[in-house]
Motif scaffolding. Sequence first.
Motif, PDB file in Angstrom:
ATOM      1  N   PHE A  36       0.847  -1.208   0.000  1.00 21.55           N
ATOM      2  CA  PHE A  36       0.000   0.000   0.000  1.00 21.55           C
ATOM      3  C   PHE A  36       0.883   1.260   0.000  1.00 21.55           C
ATOM      4  CE2 PHE A  36      -2.248  -3.356   2.614  1.00 21.55           C
ATOM      5  CZ  PHE A  36      -2.744  -3.986   1.487  1.00 21.55           C
ATOM      6  N   ILE A  37       0.622   2.224   0.885  1.00 21.13           N
ATOM      7  CA  ILE A  37       1.475   3.428   0.890  1.00 21.13           C
ATOM      8  C   ILE A  37       2.663   3.222   1.836  1.00 21.13           C
ATOM      9  CG2 ILE A  37       1.626   5.884   1.456  1.00 21.13           C
ATOM     10  CD1 ILE A  37      -1.404   6.087   0.728  1.00 21.13           C
ATOM     11  N   GLY A  38       2.358   2.983   3.107  1.00 24.01           N
ATOM     12  CA  GLY A  38       3.400   2.982   4.135  1.00 24.01           C
ATOM     13  C   GLY A  38       4.465   1.921   3.961  1.00 24.01           C
ATOM     14  N   ASN A  39       4.046   0.653   3.872  1.00 28.41           N
ATOM     15  CA  ASN A  39       5.047  -0.419   3.824  1.00 28.41           C
ATOM     16  C   ASN A  39       5.744  -0.511   2.475  1.00 28.41           C
ATOM     17  OD1 ASN A  39       4.851  -1.139   6.471  1.00 28.41           O
ATOM     18  ND2 ASN A  39       3.272  -2.681   6.142  1.00 28.41           N
ATOM     19  N   ARG A  40       5.071  -0.047   1.416  1.00 29.43           N
ATOM     20  CA  ARG A  40       5.749  -0.020   0.109  1.00 29.43           C
ATOM     21  C   ARG A  40       6.937   0.954   0.166  1.00 29.43           C
ATOM     22  NH1 ARG A  40       3.147   1.396  -5.852  1.00 29.43           N
ATOM     23  NH2 ARG A  40       5.072   2.228  -6.750  1.00 29.43           N
ATOM     24  N   MET A  41       6.734   2.128   0.761  1.00 27.65           N
ATOM     25  CA  MET A  41       7.827   3.096   0.881  1.00 27.65           C
ATOM     26  C   MET A  41       8.873   2.614   1.883  1.00 27.65           C
ATOM     27  SD  MET A  41       5.640   6.625   0.710  1.00 27.65           S
ATOM     28  CE  MET A  41       6.975   7.717   1.205  1.00 27.65           C
ATOM     29  N   LEU A  42       8.407   2.004   2.958  1.00 23.29           N
ATOM     30  CA  LEU A  42       9.334   1.508   3.987  1.00 23.29           C
ATOM     31  C   LEU A  42      10.319   0.505   3.394  1.00 23.29           C
ATOM     32  CD1 LEU A  42       9.825   1.611   7.129  1.00 23.29           C
ATOM     33  CD2 LEU A  42       8.609  -0.562   7.202  1.00 23.29           C
ATOM     34  N   HIS A  43       9.821  -0.305   2.470  1.00 31.94           N
ATOM     35  CA  HIS A  43      10.656  -1.343   1.853  1.00 31.94           C
ATOM     36  C   HIS A  43      11.901  -0.730   1.201  1.00 31.94           C
ATOM     37  CE1 HIS A  43      11.552  -5.196  -0.016  1.00 31.94           C
ATOM     38  NE2 HIS A  43      11.778  -4.538  -1.144  1.00 31.94           N
ATOM     39  N   THR A  44      11.716   0.390   0.479  1.00 35.10           N
ATOM     40  CA  THR A  44      12.858   1.012  -0.217  1.00 35.10           C
ATOM     41  C   THR A  44      13.807   1.680   0.789  1.00 35.10           C
ATOM     42  OG1 THR A  44      11.636   3.066  -0.567  1.00 35.10           O
ATOM     43  CG2 THR A  44      11.511   1.443  -2.325  1.00 35.10           C
TER      44      THR A  44
ATOM     45  N   ALA B  69      -4.033   9.704  -3.079  1.00 38.42           N
ATOM     46  CA  ALA B  69      -4.748  10.768  -3.790  1.00 38.42           C
ATOM     47  C   ALA B  69      -3.913  12.039  -3.907  1.00 38.42           C
ATOM     48  CB  ALA B  69      -6.050  11.078  -3.072  1.00 38.42           C
ATOM     49  N   ASN B  70      -3.036  12.275  -2.909  1.00 41.32           N
ATOM     50  CA  ASN B  70      -2.207  13.489  -2.929  1.00 41.32           C
ATOM     51  C   ASN B  70      -1.011  13.304  -1.995  1.00 41.32           C
ATOM     52  OD1 ASN B  70      -3.148  14.197  -0.193  1.00 41.32           O
ATOM     53  ND2 ASN B  70      -5.093  14.559  -1.235  1.00 41.32           N
ATOM     54  N   SER B  71      -0.080  14.244  -2.060  1.00 45.74           N
ATOM     55  CA  SER B  71       1.148  14.093  -1.274  1.00 45.74           C
ATOM     56  C   SER B  71       0.882  14.232   0.216  1.00 45.74           C
ATOM     57  CB  SER B  71       2.203  15.105  -1.726  1.00 45.74           C
ATOM     58  OG  SER B  71       1.767  16.428  -1.495  1.00 45.74           O
ATOM     59  N   ARG B  72      -0.156  14.982   0.580  1.00 46.85           N
ATOM     60  CA  ARG B  72      -0.486  15.143   2.006  1.00 46.85           C
ATOM     61  C   ARG B  72      -0.865  13.803   2.624  1.00 46.85           C
ATOM     62  NH1 ARG B  72       0.994  16.959   6.381  1.00 46.85           N
ATOM     63  NH2 ARG B  72      -0.572  17.210   7.988  1.00 46.85           N
ATOM     64  N   ASP B  73      -1.584  12.959   1.871  1.00 48.02           N
ATOM     65  CA  ASP B  73      -1.952  11.634   2.396  1.00 48.02           C
ATOM     66  C   ASP B  73      -0.703  10.797   2.691  1.00 48.02           C
ATOM     67  OD1 ASP B  73      -4.617  12.213   2.377  1.00 48.02           O
ATOM     68  OD2 ASP B  73      -5.169  10.854   0.753  1.00 48.02           O
ATOM     69  N   ILE B  74       0.283  10.882   1.802  1.00 46.83           N
ATOM     70  CA  ILE B  74       1.540  10.149   2.042  1.00 46.83           C
ATOM     71  C   ILE B  74       2.205  10.671   3.311  1.00 46.83           C
ATOM     72  CG2 ILE B  74       3.872   9.714   1.150  1.00 46.83           C
ATOM     73  CD1 ILE B  74       2.688   9.784  -1.685  1.00 46.83           C
TER      74      ILE B  74
END
Length: 410
Positions: A191-199, A339-344
């Motif tokens: 999803f958002i969090g763990n996908r980014m965490l992986h990198t 949906a937007n950078s704020r959500d990330i």
Amino acid sequence: MSNNYKIEQAAVIGAGTMGRGIVISLANAGIPVLWLDNNPDMVAAGLKMAEDTWAQNVAKARITPGEASLRRSRIQAVSGYADLAEVDLVIEAVYENLELKQQIFRTLDSTVKQGAILASNTSALDIDAIAAVTERPQDVLGLHFFSPAHIMKLLEIVRGAKTAPAVLDAAVALGQRIGKISVVAGNCDGFIGNRMLHTYVFEARSMLLEGAFPHQIDSVLQGFGFAMGPFRMYDVVGIDLEWRARELAGKGQDVDQVQVDNRLCELGRFGQKSGQGYYQYAPGSRQAEHDPLVDDLVQRESERLGYQRRNVGAEEILERCLLALVNEGAKILEENIAANSRDIDLVYLNGYGFPADGPMAWADAQGVAHIRERLLHLREHLGERWQPAKLIDRLVADGKQFSDVQEGKA
């Protein structure tokens, strides 16, 4: 039931750490919960943990004894799926195994009333693959709580390809009702969090092999303002979770970057819970203390794998970890997963302890053109994984920033 999906009665399947936190969150918010686990002793232990949690809250004068007993009265242990027939929402919170989750959803599909919302608390698995085993994919979505679920504020609501808009709306309303900060994410690995965490973690682990040590990397990131660095984080959640998941999946165990984790797990160093992980812990303490034995192990592993160790400076550590997050965040925006950078940023502020305003706001403050320039520099020295996301090229060409992107478009 009409399409307004009113949630008056919920059920939770699974009484491990996640299930317990979710049940407490629902009961705290006034929602009656039926609790099912194939091991009744797990539910009994979960109920005891909930009672202890509320007793501590009473002792600290956060709630009254009457409120504690009211919360307890909202939870009912049940013995089978037939007992869940009339609930409005089911949250499955068993361990991360797709076949097991699919088996549960097949059973729910045939036993729970039409119009109920069927949710999975998966942290990375394919929501569409779970929805596909039911006759009602429009009612299926992900509710990814963060551990411990009754304390952590973030809730990632994962929309499947067929999730009905009214079901998403009901999930967002539920998040608000139970006091969470909810972010809707698209369906992809992590999803958002763990996908980014992986990198981010991949870079931290790569730098261990190239010449850095765990305490050094953590110290740089904590100095930047993170609540904790990646290796302290792994000690808290348990180094063995990913190790066991790789074993179960039968893949990923031979990648260079996880060899240090593998050696630690083979030594029974699982993190805080075993008193030793990347750090050592005095009995009964959660204070991470530097362990020179781990430095020796890191050095041996990197040499065994053929790395020429070098001095990795604080600036490089910070840049690689942050830019790995930002570049993956850009891809997530580009693919309309967020949906937007704020959500990330909300995900990273509330789920991962990122400081200040979040990674995408940080990148905007640096200037997207500068971010692109640094990514190209890293690509030249470290390879293709640093290729800037197409969205970054587009933003630079148009003189825009991440905060200008809405629904994948700037």
